[in-house]
Every structure is written in C-alpha cells, then in structure tokens.
Design a protein around this motif. Structure first.
Motif, PDB file in Angstrom:
ATOM      1  N   PHE A  32      33.519  44.709  42.819  1.00 18.63           N
ATOM      2  CA  PHE A  32      33.336  43.543  41.956  1.00 18.63           C
ATOM      3  C   PHE A  32      34.681  42.920  41.577  1.00 18.63           C
ATOM      4  O   PHE A  32      34.804  41.694  41.487  1.00 18.63           O
ATOM      5  CB  PHE A  32      32.542  43.925  40.709  1.00 18.63           C
ATOM      6  N   CYS A  33      35.687  43.756  41.371  1.00 19.24           N
ATOM      7  CA  CYS A  33      37.019  43.212  41.077  1.00 19.24           C
ATOM      8  C   CYS A  33      37.611  42.557  42.319  1.00 19.24           C
ATOM      9  O   CYS A  33      38.283  41.511  42.214  1.00 19.24           O
ATOM     10  CB  CYS A  33      37.935  44.314  40.556  1.00 19.24           C
ATOM     11  N   ARG A  34      37.364  43.115  43.485  1.00 18.53           N
ATOM     12  CA  ARG A  34      37.851  42.488  44.721  1.00 18.53           C
ATOM     13  C   ARG A  34      37.168  41.148  44.958  1.00 18.53           C
ATOM     14  O   ARG A  34      37.820  40.175  45.366  1.00 18.53           O
ATOM     15  CB  ARG A  34      37.615  43.419  45.912  1.00 18.53           C
ATOM     16  N   LEU A  35      35.868  41.074  44.720  1.00 20.68           N
ATOM     17  CA  LEU A  35      35.166  39.805  44.860  1.00 20.68           C
ATOM     18  C   LEU A  35      35.753  38.745  43.929  1.00 20.68           C
ATOM     19  O   LEU A  35      35.822  37.565  44.276  1.00 20.68           O
ATOM     20  CB  LEU A  35      33.671  39.999  44.564  1.00 20.68           C
ATOM     21  N   THR A  36      36.176  39.189  42.751  1.00 22.62           N
ATOM     22  CA  THR A  36      36.770  38.261  41.788  1.00 22.62           C
ATOM     23  C   THR A  36      38.153  37.795  42.244  1.00 22.62           C
ATOM     24  O   THR A  36      38.433  36.587  42.288  1.00 22.62           O
ATOM     25  CB  THR A  36      36.885  38.943  40.415  1.00 22.62           C
ATOM     26  N   LEU A  37      39.006  38.732  42.593  1.00 18.77           N
ATOM     27  CA  LEU A  37      40.400  38.413  42.876  1.00 18.77           C
ATOM     28  C   LEU A  37      40.609  37.835  44.276  1.00 18.77           C
ATOM     29  O   LEU A  37      41.349  36.865  44.446  1.00 18.77           O
ATOM     30  CB  LEU A  37      41.256  39.671  42.707  1.00 18.77           C
ATOM     31  N   ARG A  38      39.973  38.410  45.255  1.00 16.89           N
ATOM     32  CA  ARG A  38      40.200  37.981  46.635  1.00 16.89           C
ATOM     33  C   ARG A  38      39.305  36.825  47.041  1.00 16.89           C
ATOM     34  O   ARG A  38      39.730  35.891  47.719  1.00 16.89           O
ATOM     35  CB  ARG A  38      39.983  39.159  47.582  1.00 16.89           C
ATOM     36  N   ASP A  39      38.022  36.897  46.607  1.00 14.37           N
ATOM     37  CA  ASP A  39      37.035  35.930  47.075  1.00 14.37           C
ATOM     38  C   ASP A  39      36.681  34.880  46.028  1.00 14.37           C
ATOM     39  O   ASP A  39      35.839  34.016  46.279  1.00 14.37           O
ATOM     40  CB  ASP A  39      35.762  36.664  47.526  1.00 14.37           C
ATOM     41  N   HIS A  40      37.285  34.986  44.842  1.00 15.51           N
ATOM     42  CA  HIS A  40      37.101  33.993  43.769  1.00 15.51           C
ATOM     43  C   HIS A  40      35.633  33.849  43.349  1.00 15.51           C
ATOM     44  O   HIS A  40      35.166  32.764  43.047  1.00 15.51           O
ATOM     45  CB  HIS A  40      37.673  32.636  44.192  1.00 15.51           C
ATOM     46  N   LYS A  41      34.929  34.982  43.325  1.00 13.80           N
ATOM     47  CA  LYS A  41      33.529  35.015  42.887  1.00 13.80           C
ATOM     48  C   LYS A  41      33.475  35.743  41.544  1.00 13.80           C
ATOM     49  O   LYS A  41      33.224  36.947  41.467  1.00 13.80           O
ATOM     50  CB  LYS A  41      32.656  35.706  43.940  1.00 13.80           C
ATOM     51  N   THR A  42      33.716  34.999  40.484  1.00 13.56           N
ATOM     52  CA  THR A  42      33.898  35.611  39.162  1.00 13.56           C
ATOM     53  C   THR A  42      32.599  36.053  38.507  1.00 13.56           C
ATOM     54  O   THR A  42      32.628  36.765  37.508  1.00 13.56           O
ATOM     55  CB  THR A  42      34.614  34.628  38.221  1.00 13.56           C
ATOM     56  N   GLY A  43      31.456  35.664  39.045  1.00 14.32           N
ATOM     57  CA  GLY A  43      30.188  36.021  38.419  1.00 14.32           C
ATOM     58  C   GLY A  43      29.926  37.512  38.368  1.00 14.32           C
ATOM     59  O   GLY A  43      29.129  37.983  37.550  1.00 14.32           O
ATOM     60  N   TYR A  44      30.612  38.270  39.203  1.00 13.18           N
ATOM     61  CA  TYR A  44      30.383  39.718  39.240  1.00 13.18           C
ATOM     62  C   TYR A  44      31.008  40.435  38.048  1.00 13.18           C
ATOM     63  O   TYR A  44      30.623  41.562  37.725  1.00 13.18           O
ATOM     64  CB  TYR A  44      30.918  40.306  40.545  1.00 13.18           C
ATOM     65  N   LEU A  45      31.971  39.813  37.386  1.00  8.89           N
ATOM     66  CA  LEU A  45      32.643  40.483  36.268  1.00  8.89           C
ATOM     67  C   LEU A  45      31.676  40.814  35.136  1.00  8.89           C
ATOM     68  O   LEU A  45      31.830  41.832  34.462  1.00  8.89           O
ATOM     69  CB  LEU A  45      33.771  39.596  35.734  1.00  8.89           C
ATOM     70  N   ALA A  46      30.692  39.970  34.918  1.00  7.87           N
ATOM     71  CA  ALA A  46      29.755  40.187  33.817  1.00  7.87           C
ATOM     72  C   ALA A  46      28.973  41.480  33.973  1.00  7.87           C
ATOM     73  O   ALA A  46      28.445  42.013  32.985  1.00  7.87           O
ATOM     74  CB  ALA A  46      28.789  39.004  33.708  1.00  7.87           C
ATOM     75  N   ARG A  47      28.921  42.026  35.178  1.00 12.05           N
ATOM     76  CA  ARG A  47      28.159  43.252  35.432  1.00 12.05           C
ATOM     77  C   ARG A  47      28.987  44.520  35.198  1.00 12.05           C
ATOM     78  O   ARG A  47      28.455  45.629  35.255  1.00 12.05           O
ATOM     79  CB  ARG A  47      27.618  43.249  36.862  1.00 12.05           C
ATOM     80  N   LEU A  48      30.279  44.364  34.962  1.00  7.99           N
ATOM     81  CA  LEU A  48      31.126  45.550  34.831  1.00  7.99           C
ATOM     82  C   LEU A  48      30.705  46.467  33.681  1.00  7.99           C
ATOM     83  O   LEU A  48      30.679  47.697  33.861  1.00  7.99           O
ATOM     84  CB  LEU A  48      32.589  45.137  34.677  1.00  7.99           C
ATOM     85  N   PRO A  49      30.393  45.955  32.464  1.00  6.28           N
ATOM     86  CA  PRO A  49      29.974  46.878  31.396  1.00  6.28           C
ATOM     87  C   PRO A  49      28.732  47.686  31.751  1.00  6.28           C
ATOM     88  O   PRO A  49      28.631  48.867  31.378  1.00  6.28           O
ATOM     89  CB  PRO A  49      29.709  45.931  30.211  1.00  6.28           C
ATOM     90  N   HIS A  50      27.806  47.075  32.481  1.00  5.21           N
ATOM     91  CA  HIS A  50      26.609  47.794  32.902  1.00  5.21           C
ATOM     92  C   HIS A  50      26.981  48.977  33.800  1.00  5.21           C
ATOM     93  O   HIS A  50      26.455  50.089  33.645  1.00  5.21           O
ATOM     94  CB  HIS A  50      25.682  46.823  33.648  1.00  5.21           C
ATOM     95  N   PHE A  51      27.913  48.762  34.717  1.00  5.84           N
ATOM     96  CA  PHE A  51      28.313  49.847  35.605  1.00  5.84           C
ATOM     97  C   PHE A  51      29.228  50.846  34.904  1.00  5.84           C
ATOM     98  O   PHE A  51      29.280  52.019  35.291  1.00  5.84           O
ATOM     99  CB  PHE A  51      28.938  49.293  36.882  1.00  5.84           C
ATOM    100  N   LEU A  52      29.931  50.427  33.872  1.00  4.17           N
ATOM    101  CA  LEU A  52      30.646  51.406  33.044  1.00  4.17           C
ATOM    102  C   LEU A  52      29.656  52.366  32.383  1.00  4.17           C
ATOM    103  O   LEU A  52      29.924  53.569  32.276  1.00  4.17           O
ATOM    104  CB  LEU A  52      31.472  50.690  31.976  1.00  4.17           C
ATOM    105  N   ASP A  53      28.532  51.843  31.925  1.00  3.55           N
ATOM    106  CA  ASP A  53      27.483  52.711  31.364  1.00  3.55           C
ATOM    107  C   ASP A  53      26.975  53.682  32.424  1.00  3.55           C
ATOM    108  O   ASP A  53      26.758  54.876  32.150  1.00  3.55           O
ATOM    109  CB  ASP A  53      26.327  51.872  30.828  1.00  3.55           C
TER     110      ASP A  53
END
Length: 336
Positions: free
Chosen positions: A279-300
């Motif tokens: 998800f971080c790679r999609l954000t930084l490399r592919d400029h798809k920032t919508g995946y960041l919102a899912r990070l807290p769910h996967f931290l759980d």
C-alpha cells in the motif's frame, strides 16, 4: 487510456462477436491496483460481456488465460475466456455483474454465511486443482514480499529505522509458511475478488496464483480489507476449515488444530506486513493514495496476528509504541 487504444479495443471486441463497430458500446467496468482496466460490452441482443484491457508492456496476460481455462475445466466458478489477443493485451470474458462480495456484508448473519461459503470455495480450489504447474511460493518469494514492509513502509514512507527484532520475526514467518502442505493458492482471495452472480460466488483476479501454504487463502479472506473478526470468531472459522481439510485429506489426522491455528497466525502476519508495504508502494511509486486509508485496519490485523505468535515481544512492543503512532501521525499529515 489513449483514444487509439480504445478504438483498437472496440474494433477487436466487435470483430470477436462478428459485428460492425457501431453495433456495440463499451462502458467502464472498473480497474484494480495493476495496469488492467475492464469495460462492459453491450451487444445488440441485450447480452453483455467484459473486455479486459491489459497493456502487454506492463501486464503479461498469459497466466490469467492459462489459469482461467484450467480452473474452468476443473469445474471452478471463474469467468470463461471467450477470446484472447495477448499481443494487444485484450481479453473477452463472461460478465459476472457488479457485485463484489463485500457489498453484501450487511449484517452479522450474512457476513458469517458468506465467509463460510468462501471457505468452502477455497476447499474446492485446493481439492480440484493440482499446484504442480504453478510458480512455487518459496523462501525467496516469501522473503521478497516481507521485505516490502521495511523498504516501502518504514524507510520510504515513514523514514523509520528497521527494528533489531525484525530479522527473527521474518525468519519465523518464512519457516512457518514453508512447513505447511502445498496447495493451489489464489494469493489474493479477498472479498473484492469474489463476485456474486446468480447467487453464486465466482473467483476473479487469479493470475498471480502459486503453489504455496494451505493457510494462505484462508488468511486472505479472514484478515482481508473489509472485516476484523474477534479472536473467537477467527478461531472458529480456522477450526472449521481445519476439520474439513482433515475430512477430505488435505490435512492428515495428525495435523492438530493448535498447530494449524499457529501457522494461520504466522501466515496472517506475513501477509499483513506485505500489504503494508504494497500500500505504501502504491502511494509513493504509483501515486495511488487511496490505499493509505486502509493502513489502520491492517495495523489492527497485525496486532491480532502477532498476538498468536509467541516469542516476539520486542517486535510487538515496537509495533505498538513506534510503528502505529508513526503511521497515524503520517496519515494526519496527509489528511487521509
């Protein structure tokens, strides 16, 4: 997508159906995290098909075609490939509608029922298709996936140092994965890749299938994007799968439930760490920032998974005291 490629796609789809170009119409039908795009093709007889556009410079569609035809012949519910032009990257598929499974997660009873159906579908996949011709989910691949976490999440996105406890956890997660029976693994058996069509679940997005651990698809489903189950619920699903696998011979009678549960937790930790990196790679490399919102769910999910793997207290404390606050702070900075 360029207008010339759209025109080529329409011309190809019309030709496959023996129709003039002006007799059909295309409408967007979604995309995914890759370069693939999907279009719904409306035909004069009011039937529809789906056209996949997979630019060959970025996407090799041969595995999708090969697996789709093999799984279809095995009686698995997958879209039939009616035509394929691998040089152009165009595929003509069954239209399975517009209802991914997560849209039906409306109450506890339906959530439980659909997850049981999906687990049965995993059993069908493992029972009906041999993994022999698939790429192997080996030490190297497991390691590359895990390394997405320190590379993209810690270093590239958060600017955090990799904790000293990382290598011991990484090693155990790989060992636990390799200790399991090898089956056919979809590799992203999440609700979004299960379409509900004619009251039946259909499998899509299977081109990355591998020969790998028996627990992997179970974990993709139970620790996926849309649900967080309690420890009791998670254990009940895992135990039911374990019992069924023993009955049909995928697991021996000596393969006890506690061992399988422990391996599921380790597999869940591996996949969750990989997802955080992706998800971080999609954000930084592919400029798809919508995946960041899912990070807290996967931290759980990570917290839940690590709780089932004793012996890694240092990493657990680091994840709670350093990783989680850093991710939340970074998300607040980016207004996610």
């Amino acid at each position: 997508m360029s207008s010339s490629r759209i025109n080529a796609l329409i011309a190809w789809a019309a030709h496959q159906n023996g129709l003039p170009v002006d007799a059909i119409s295309l409408a967007p039908a979604g995309g995914d995290a890759s370069f693939r795009r999907y279009f719904r093709l409306s035909l004069p007889d009011d039937t529809t098909q789906v056209v996949m556009d997979a630019p060959p410079q970025q996407e090799d569609s041969q595995p999708f075609v090969t697996i789709a035809r093999r799984w279809h012949c095995a009686g698995l519910p997958v879209p039939q490939v009616h035509a394929a032009d691998l040089e152009q990257g165009f595929l003509l598929l069954d239209d399975l509608g517009s209802t991914p499974l997560q849209q039906l997660f409306t109450d506890d009873a339906r959530i439980r029922g659909y997850h049981n159906q999906a687990l049965s579908l995993i059993a069908d996949l493992q029972n009906r298709v041999s993994p022999e011709t698939l790429p192997v989910y080996d030490t190297a691949l497991l390691g590359r996936e895990l390394d997405l976490f320190p590379e993209w999440c810690l270093t590239a996105w958060l600017g955090l140092a990799v904790p000293d406890s990382w290598m011991a956890l990484r090693s155990e997660l790989i060992d636990q994965a390799l200790a399991q029976p090898v089956v056919c693994v979809h590799r992203d058996f999440d609700a979004m890749n299960l379409m509900v069509h004619d009251q039946r679940l259909f499998i899509i997005d299977f081109q990355d299938a591998v020969a790998g651990p028996i627990s992997y698809d179970v974990i993709s489903l139970l620790r996926g994007r849309y649900q967080r189950f309690s420890e009791k619920q998670f254990t009940a699903f895992v135990d039911a799968f374990h019992s069924q696998a023993q009955r049909d011979g995928r697991l021996s009678q000596r393969y006890d439930a506690a061992t399988f549960l422990h391996q599921c937790q380790a597999m869940a930790a591996q996949r969750t760490l990989k997802v955080l990196g992706i998800f971080c790679r999609l954000t930084l490399r592919d400029h798809k920032t919508g995946y960041l919102a899912r990070l807290p769910h996967f931290l759980d999910h990570l917290d839940d998974s690590l709780a089932g793997i004793p012996g890694h207290d240092d990493f657990v404390h680091w994840a709670q005291d350093t990783l989680r606050p850093a991710i939340i702070a970074r998300l607040n900075e980016t207004d996610v």
